[in-house]
Design a protein around this motif. Structure first.
Motif, PDB file in Angstrom:
ATOM      1  N   GLY A   1     -22.485  87.774  30.658  1.00 44.17           N
ATOM      2  CA  GLY A   1     -22.249  88.974  29.679  1.00 44.17           C
ATOM      3  C   GLY A   1     -21.265  89.993  30.319  1.00 44.17           C
ATOM      4  N   THR A   2     -20.165  89.518  30.905  1.00 44.72           N
ATOM      5  CA  THR A   2     -19.291  90.760  31.622  1.00 44.72           C
ATOM      6  C   THR A   2     -18.062  91.017  30.597  1.00 44.72           C
ATOM      7  OG1 THR A   2     -17.677  89.108  32.667  1.00 44.72           O
ATOM      8  CG2 THR A   2     -19.890  90.260  34.053  1.00 44.72           C
ATOM      9  N   LYS A   3     -18.248  90.631  29.256  1.00 51.30           N
ATOM     10  CA  LYS A   3     -17.124  90.929  28.211  1.00 51.30           C
ATOM     11  C   LYS A   3     -16.846  92.494  28.712  1.00 51.30           C
ATOM     12  CE  LYS A   3     -16.368  91.334  23.379  1.00 51.30           C
ATOM     13  NZ  LYS A   3     -16.163  92.633  23.252  1.00 51.30           N
TER      14      LYS A   3
ATOM     15  N   GLN B   1     -18.458  84.669  29.777  1.00 52.54           N
ATOM     16  CA  GLN B   1     -19.566  84.727  28.679  1.00 52.54           C
ATOM     17  C   GLN B   1     -20.880  84.412  29.202  1.00 52.54           C
ATOM     18  OE1 GLN B   1     -17.384  82.395  25.075  1.00 52.54           O
ATOM     19  NE2 GLN B   1     -16.198  82.274  27.027  1.00 52.54           N
TER      20      GLN B   1
END
Length: 328
Positions: A246-248, A243
């Motif tokens: 930002g590697t969702k 989270q």
């Protein structure tokens, strides 16, 4: 530099934890680290260095407590000091971690998360390209039936406490829930052995309690299973790091997306309770159902991580998981 100052530098102990060192290490362990320094030693070398103060039983204790590590090179066993982050992880799972004041535990959690970021330096590669799966853990977000298949392919299973949840303590979800298989079980896993059926029961319990299933390696069908972690978004370091970075969808790898059929939705709200990423939510409108008005439920696919917790709790089949990556 005093012996204690030397230990703190060698073992990479954060400043704020120094008044509590006695909780993590003994004086004899401190002396061992100071004597070893940054060198590798054979058993014979350590015996020469420490003389009668060193015994194989003491070395084994230090190894199990992750004060030192050992590795076989060309048939010879070598010992080397570990560090505080490694000792901290072991202590959180198997030690008296909760005797620490709450404010110190909170600071430790943030410190450990920062160390986690430093240790796993593949985040940028994950963001820019496909992850190097040889160096990633928690590769895949799995649905429950896949996790059970993962268990069925194993020969040996152990369960250990979730180090993330023990450290963070942000929720009251179950803690003894992380599964180790086959080659990931070592001589200091220190877990509890399970049968396949017991492991699957644990997975189902974890699922009921709102824990997501992540597993590695991604090619487990070819090379065999390694690890299943039962995760929450508030405690577990992989999800917290994902989270932040930002590697969702890329890491941990999402292979499914929930499909929400509003026609079948009976407004029970279970999906809202289950979703840890607010993909299911009250949209602020109302609709009539069976002659009564109820609060309408919305779904934002952009927030879905594909864990399946919403789908397997929906009593009306209003949510189905659709595969978005057929290669994994």
């Amino acid at each position: 530099m005093s012996g204690l100052e030397n230990f703190i530098a060698l073992f990479k102990v954060p400043d704020f934890i120094q008044p509590y060192l006695h909780i993590f290490v003994t004086q004899k362990e401190i002396d061992l680290v100071v004597h070893m320094g940054e060198k590798d030693f054979t058993l014979e070398g350590l015996s020469d260095l420490l003389g009668e103060t060193m015994t194989s039983a003491f070395l084994e204790q230090c190894y199990q407590r992750e004060i030192i590590n050992r590795e076989k090179k060309e048939g010879i066993l070598y010992y080397r000091i570990a560090d505080f982050a490694q000792r901290m992880n072991n202590h959180a799972m198997f030690g008296n971690y909760y005797v620490l004041p709450q404010n110190i535990r909170k600071e430790l959690d943030e410190w450990c998360l920062s160390e986690y970021h430093k240790k796993h330096n593949y985040f940028q590669a994950v963001i820019e390209n496909q992850p190097d799966y040889d160096n990633c853990h928690n590769d895949l977000i799995m649905l429950l039936h896949e996790a059970e298949e993962f268990v069925d392919s194993s020969d040996e299973i152990m369960v250990v406490p979730c180090d993330c949840r023990m450290l963070a303590d942000h929720c009251d979800r179950p803690r003894e829930v992380c599964l180790r298989f086959n080659r990931s079980i070592t001589d200091r896993t220190n877990g509890r052995s399970l049968t396949k059926e017991e492991a699957k029961q644990l997975l189902r319990m974890s699922d009921r309690e709102g824990l997501m299933h992540t597993a590695s390696p991604h090619n487990w069908r070819e090379v065999g299973p390694s690890v299943i972690c039962n995760c929450c978004a508030c405690c577990c370091y992989p999800f917290r790091a994902a989270q932040q970075y930002g590697t969702k969808g890329k890491w941990p790898k999402s292979r499914y997306l929930a499909h929400f059929d509003q026609e079948k939705c009976k407004l029970c709200g279970l999906c809202i309770q289950r979703c840890q990423f607010k993909a299911c939510f009250l949209d602020g409108t109302e609709r009539e159902l069976n002659g009564k008005k109820g609060k309408n439920i919305g779904f934002n696919p952009e927030l879905c991580w594909g864990c399946g917790l919403c789908a397997n709790s929906c009593p009306n089949g209003a949510i189905m998981m659709e595969k978005i990556d057929e290669n994994l």
